[in-house]
Design a protein around this motif. Sequence first.
Motif, PDB file in Angstrom:
ATOM      1  N   ASP A  25      10.060  66.019 -33.407  1.00 19.25           N
ATOM      2  CA  ASP A  25       8.823  65.898 -34.176  1.00 19.25           C
ATOM      3  C   ASP A  25       8.157  64.531 -34.041  1.00 19.25           C
ATOM      4  O   ASP A  25       7.153  64.257 -34.682  1.00 19.25           O
ATOM      5  CB  ASP A  25       9.063  66.229 -35.649  1.00 19.25           C
ATOM      6  CG  ASP A  25       9.904  65.192 -36.366  1.00 19.25           C
ATOM      7  OD1 ASP A  25      10.331  64.196 -35.740  1.00 19.25           O
ATOM      8  OD2 ASP A  25      10.151  65.378 -37.561  1.00 19.25           O
ATOM      9  N   HIS A  26       8.717  63.667 -33.186  1.00 17.70           N
ATOM     10  CA  HIS A  26       8.202  62.311 -32.969  1.00 17.70           C
ATOM     11  C   HIS A  26       8.163  61.509 -34.260  1.00 17.70           C
ATOM     12  O   HIS A  26       7.374  60.605 -34.421  1.00 17.70           O
ATOM     13  CB  HIS A  26       6.846  62.327 -32.262  1.00 17.70           C
ATOM     14  CG  HIS A  26       6.924  62.923 -30.902  1.00 17.70           C
ATOM     15  ND1 HIS A  26       7.565  62.311 -29.856  1.00 17.70           N
ATOM     16  CD2 HIS A  26       6.479  64.108 -30.423  1.00 17.70           C
ATOM     17  CE1 HIS A  26       7.499  63.075 -28.782  1.00 17.70           C
ATOM     18  NE2 HIS A  26       6.855  64.177 -29.105  1.00 17.70           N
ATOM     19  N   ALA A  27       9.031  61.860 -35.191  1.00 19.88           N
ATOM     20  CA  ALA A  27       9.197  61.105 -36.438  1.00 19.88           C
ATOM     21  C   ALA A  27      10.681  60.820 -36.629  1.00 19.88           C
ATOM     22  O   ALA A  27      11.196  60.832 -37.731  1.00 19.88           O
ATOM     23  CB  ALA A  27       8.625  61.877 -37.616  1.00 19.88           C
ATOM     24  N   ASP A  28      11.392  60.648 -35.515  1.00 20.66           N
ATOM     25  CA  ASP A  28      12.811  60.301 -35.501  1.00 20.66           C
ATOM     26  C   ASP A  28      13.728  61.389 -36.026  1.00 20.66           C
ATOM     27  O   ASP A  28      14.774  61.114 -36.604  1.00 20.66           O
ATOM     28  CB  ASP A  28      13.063  58.988 -36.251  1.00 20.66           C
ATOM     29  CG  ASP A  28      12.450  57.803 -35.522  1.00 20.66           C
ATOM     30  OD1 ASP A  28      12.143  57.950 -34.328  1.00 20.66           O
ATOM     31  OD2 ASP A  28      12.294  56.756 -36.144  1.00 20.66           O
ATOM     32  N   SER A  29      13.355  62.650 -35.839  1.00 17.15           N
ATOM     33  CA  SER A  29      14.293  63.729 -36.142  1.00 17.15           C
ATOM     34  C   SER A  29      14.213  64.796 -35.061  1.00 17.15           C
ATOM     35  O   SER A  29      13.213  64.936 -34.374  1.00 17.15           O
ATOM     36  CB  SER A  29      14.038  64.336 -37.523  1.00 17.15           C
ATOM     37  OG  SER A  29      12.857  65.071 -37.530  1.00 17.15           O
ATOM     38  N   VAL A  46      16.956  73.896 -38.129  1.00 13.86           N
ATOM     39  CA  VAL A  46      17.984  73.054 -38.730  1.00 13.86           C
ATOM     40  C   VAL A  46      17.853  71.666 -38.122  1.00 13.86           C
ATOM     41  O   VAL A  46      17.860  71.520 -36.893  1.00 13.86           O
ATOM     42  CB  VAL A  46      19.395  73.620 -38.438  1.00 13.86           C
ATOM     43  CG1 VAL A  46      20.473  72.691 -38.957  1.00 13.86           C
ATOM     44  CG2 VAL A  46      19.544  75.015 -39.005  1.00 13.86           C
ATOM     45  N   VAL A  47      17.703  70.655 -38.956  1.00 15.51           N
ATOM     46  CA  VAL A  47      17.650  69.285 -38.448  1.00 15.51           C
ATOM     47  C   VAL A  47      19.045  68.916 -37.976  1.00 15.51           C
ATOM     48  O   VAL A  47      20.013  69.002 -38.728  1.00 15.51           O
ATOM     49  CB  VAL A  47      17.161  68.302 -39.535  1.00 15.51           C
ATOM     50  CG1 VAL A  47      17.232  66.869 -39.038  1.00 15.51           C
ATOM     51  CG2 VAL A  47      15.736  68.650 -39.952  1.00 15.51           C
ATOM     52  N   VAL A  48      19.158  68.536 -36.705  1.00 14.04           N
ATOM     53  CA  VAL A  48      20.470  68.206 -36.140  1.00 14.04           C
ATOM     54  C   VAL A  48      20.652  66.705 -35.943  1.00 14.04           C
ATOM     55  O   VAL A  48      21.758  66.247 -35.682  1.00 14.04           O
ATOM     56  CB  VAL A  48      20.718  68.967 -34.814  1.00 14.04           C
ATOM     57  CG1 VAL A  48      20.830  70.456 -35.075  1.00 14.04           C
ATOM     58  CG2 VAL A  48      19.660  68.664 -33.783  1.00 14.04           C
ATOM     59  N   ALA A  49      19.579  65.940 -36.053  1.00 15.52           N
ATOM     60  CA  ALA A  49      19.689  64.486 -35.913  1.00 15.52           C
ATOM     61  C   ALA A  49      18.523  63.820 -36.620  1.00 15.52           C
ATOM     62  O   ALA A  49      17.381  64.259 -36.509  1.00 15.52           O
ATOM     63  CB  ALA A  49      19.710  64.085 -34.447  1.00 15.52           C
ATOM     64  N   ASN A  50      18.818  62.771 -37.354  1.00 10.04           N
ATOM     65  CA  ASN A  50      17.804  61.970 -38.036  1.00 10.04           C
ATOM     66  C   ASN A  50      17.987  60.511 -37.652  1.00 10.04           C
ATOM     67  O   ASN A  50      19.087  60.082 -37.316  1.00 10.04           O
ATOM     68  CB  ASN A  50      17.935  62.083 -39.559  1.00 10.04           C
ATOM     69  CG  ASN A  50      17.147  63.227 -40.117  1.00 10.04           C
ATOM     70  OD1 ASN A  50      16.005  63.444 -39.740  1.00 10.04           O
ATOM     71  ND2 ASN A  50      17.765  63.976 -41.004  1.00 10.04           N
ATOM     72  N   LEU A  58      17.642  70.161 -20.481  1.00  9.80           N
ATOM     73  CA  LEU A  58      18.292  71.467 -20.621  1.00  9.80           C
ATOM     74  C   LEU A  58      19.750  71.363 -21.042  1.00  9.80           C
ATOM     75  O   LEU A  58      20.325  72.313 -21.557  1.00  9.80           O
ATOM     76  CB  LEU A  58      18.184  72.267 -19.317  1.00  9.80           C
ATOM     77  CG  LEU A  58      16.795  72.775 -18.972  1.00  9.80           C
ATOM     78  CD1 LEU A  58      16.800  73.468 -17.617  1.00  9.80           C
ATOM     79  CD2 LEU A  58      16.275  73.716 -20.047  1.00  9.80           C
ATOM     80  N   SER A  59      20.376  70.204 -20.829  1.00 10.42           N
ATOM     81  CA  SER A  59      21.801  70.114 -21.138  1.00 10.42           C
ATOM     82  C   SER A  59      22.216  68.873 -21.924  1.00 10.42           C
ATOM     83  O   SER A  59      23.380  68.751 -22.303  1.00 10.42           O
ATOM     84  CB  SER A  59      22.616  70.156 -19.841  1.00 10.42           C
ATOM     85  OG  SER A  59      22.196  69.111 -18.984  1.00 10.42           O
ATOM     86  N   ASN A  60      21.299  67.950 -22.164  1.00 10.44           N
ATOM     87  CA  ASN A  60      21.639  66.706 -22.852  1.00 10.44           C
ATOM     88  C   ASN A  60      20.563  66.305 -23.836  1.00 10.44           C
ATOM     89  O   ASN A  60      19.405  66.684 -23.687  1.00 10.44           O
ATOM     90  CB  ASN A  60      21.796  65.556 -21.846  1.00 10.44           C
ATOM     91  CG  ASN A  60      22.960  65.744 -20.921  1.00 10.44           C
ATOM     92  OD1 ASN A  60      24.097  65.799 -21.347  1.00 10.44           O
ATOM     93  ND2 ASN A  60      22.679  65.854 -19.628  1.00 10.44           N
ATOM     94  N   VAL A  61      20.968  65.514 -24.812  1.00 17.83           N
ATOM     95  CA  VAL A  61      20.006  64.851 -25.668  1.00 17.83           C
ATOM     96  C   VAL A  61      20.215  63.346 -25.471  1.00 17.83           C
ATOM     97  O   VAL A  61      21.347  62.862 -25.477  1.00 17.83           O
ATOM     98  CB  VAL A  61      20.121  65.261 -27.162  1.00 17.83           C
ATOM     99  CG1 VAL A  61      21.474  64.928 -27.728  1.00 17.83           C
ATOM    100  CG2 VAL A  61      19.029  64.614 -27.980  1.00 17.83           C
ATOM    101  N   TYR A  62      19.138  62.651 -25.188  1.00 20.02           N
ATOM    102  CA  TYR A  62      19.150  61.199 -25.036  1.00 20.02           C
ATOM    103  C   TYR A  62      18.503  60.625 -26.287  1.00 20.02           C
ATOM    104  O   TYR A  62      17.540  61.179 -26.795  1.00 20.02           O
ATOM    105  CB  TYR A  62      18.332  60.779 -23.813  1.00 20.02           C
ATOM    106  CG  TYR A  62      18.922  61.264 -22.518  1.00 20.02           C
ATOM    107  CD1 TYR A  62      19.652  60.409 -21.712  1.00 20.02           C
ATOM    108  CD2 TYR A  62      18.748  62.579 -22.095  1.00 20.02           C
ATOM    109  CE1 TYR A  62      20.204  60.850 -20.515  1.00 20.02           C
ATOM    110  CE2 TYR A  62      19.292  63.025 -20.905  1.00 20.02           C
ATOM    111  CZ  TYR A  62      20.024  62.158 -20.117  1.00 20.02           C
ATOM    112  OH  TYR A  62      20.563  62.600 -18.946  1.00 20.02           O
ATOM    113  N   PHE A  63      19.020  59.510 -26.770  1.00 17.87           N
ATOM    114  CA  PHE A  63      18.389  58.910 -27.931  1.00 17.87           C
ATOM    115  C   PHE A  63      18.573  57.403 -27.930  1.00 17.87           C
ATOM    116  O   PHE A  63      19.601  56.881 -27.525  1.00 17.87           O
ATOM    117  CB  PHE A  63      18.893  59.531 -29.237  1.00 17.87           C
ATOM    118  CG  PHE A  63      20.383  59.474 -29.422  1.00 17.87           C
ATOM    119  CD1 PHE A  63      20.967  58.416 -30.102  1.00 17.87           C
ATOM    120  CD2 PHE A  63      21.186  60.486 -28.938  1.00 17.87           C
ATOM    121  CE1 PHE A  63      22.337  58.367 -30.290  1.00 17.87           C
ATOM    122  CE2 PHE A  63      22.556  60.445 -29.125  1.00 17.87           C
ATOM    123  CZ  PHE A  63      23.136  59.389 -29.799  1.00 17.87           C
TER     124      PHE A  63
END
Length: 124
Positions: A25-29, A46-50, A58-63
């Motif tokens: 959402d470009h608001a850090d979640s 479901v929020v999975v990261a805040n 397709l296979s990773n989330v970078y943060f």
Amino acid sequence: MLGGVCGSGASLTGGVDGTVIFVDDHADSLSRFTRATATSDWGSGVVVANGLDPAVSLSNVYFATSAGGLFVSAFSEQDFGTPARVDELSSIRITDPTISLDDLELAFRGDFQPMIARRGRATD
């Protein structure tokens, strides 16, 4: 709109079978929406990261974190793996990461200027 989360400026990334979609959402979640089949209606998100600045392939989330550093975590449809620091890109302040679906190019703001990091294959 997906459960009121996906509005103007949100980015979407989905799995190959069409039953899972992640919404930044470009608001850090980061939220995950699922459905039974590729043609079913989407369920509630479901929020999975805040508190992160996420980018999803397709296979990773970078943060990027406010404490500094870039991390990557593999995911399946239900769970995220243990985050690993991307040492090659953690010596500068990174914000607004955007990853290509094949995990080969990462665009971001590094030390407040636009940058792109490329690799030859996803295992590099």
